[in-house]
Design a protein around this motif. Structure first.
Motif, PDB file in Angstrom:
ATOM      1  N   LYS A  29      31.374  35.403  37.589  1.00  0.00           N
ATOM      2  CA  LYS A  29      32.285  35.547  36.462  1.00  0.00           C
ATOM      3  C   LYS A  29      32.987  34.214  36.228  1.00  0.00           C
ATOM      4  O   LYS A  29      33.248  33.514  37.178  1.00  0.00           O
ATOM      5  CB  LYS A  29      33.301  36.643  36.744  1.00  0.00           C
ATOM      6  CG  LYS A  29      32.699  38.028  36.709  1.00  0.00           C
ATOM      7  CD  LYS A  29      33.768  39.078  36.957  1.00  0.00           C
ATOM      8  CE  LYS A  29      33.255  40.461  36.719  1.00  0.00           C
ATOM      9  NZ  LYS A  29      32.621  41.097  37.826  1.00  0.00           N
ATOM     10  N   GLY A  55      38.455  38.082  35.801  1.00  0.00           N
ATOM     11  CA  GLY A  55      37.921  38.715  37.004  1.00  0.00           C
ATOM     12  C   GLY A  55      37.302  40.072  36.791  1.00  0.00           C
ATOM     13  O   GLY A  55      36.570  40.556  37.655  1.00  0.00           O
ATOM     14  N   ARG A  56      37.607  40.704  35.672  1.00  0.00           N
ATOM     15  CA  ARG A  56      36.976  41.989  35.365  1.00  0.00           C
ATOM     16  C   ARG A  56      36.950  42.196  33.861  1.00  0.00           C
ATOM     17  O   ARG A  56      37.681  41.541  33.118  1.00  0.00           O
ATOM     18  CB  ARG A  56      37.654  43.135  36.095  1.00  0.00           C
ATOM     19  CG  ARG A  56      39.087  43.369  35.742  1.00  0.00           C
ATOM     20  CD  ARG A  56      39.669  44.470  36.606  1.00  0.00           C
ATOM     21  NE  ARG A  56      40.111  45.555  35.778  1.00  0.00           N
ATOM     22  CZ  ARG A  56      41.248  46.188  35.959  1.00  0.00           C
ATOM     23  NH1 ARG A  56      42.021  45.887  36.960  1.00  0.00           N
ATOM     24  NH2 ARG A  56      41.599  47.159  35.155  1.00  0.00           N
TER      25      ARG A  56
END
Length: 108
Positions: A29, A55-56
């Motif tokens: 990522k 991160g997500r």
């Protein structure tokens, strides 16, 4: 865009398109960024962006007053699947997001 070297633009109908960028290998990522760009009243605006930069997976909804609202999305577990889910969501909801932005812009 942090090695997001591959991608394309997807025309949604003249005054709206998705700018899609991703890494050739989805292992690290950030792995993708998909941005809805719309022309409203003769100007171009970034309306909403889906990415995994923090991160997500999440959405960043832009507003005419400059605010950006983050909405976290479910992390499916692999970056390729997260990218596909984000792309599918934007293809299904781009017109609602554009209408939201345009409505708020016209109220100013």
């Amino acid at each position: 865009m942090d090695d997001l070297t591959d991608g394309y633009d997807f025309d949604l109908g003249g005054s709206d398109f998705l700018v899609i960028r991703f890494k050739p290998r989805f292992k690290q990522k950030p792995s993708y960024c998909i941005t809805l760009i719309s022309e409203i009243n003769g100007k171009w605006y970034q309306v909403v962006r889906a990415d995994d930069w923090d991160g997500r997976p999440h959405l960043d909804r832009s507003y005419p007053d400059g605010r950006v609202e983050k909405q976290w999305r479910t992390d499916i577990g692999d970056n390729q699947s997260n990218y596909q889910e984000a792309l599918d969501w934007l293809l299904d909801h781009w017109d609602v997001e554009r209408q939201r932005y345009e409505s708020e812009l016209n109220q100013r």
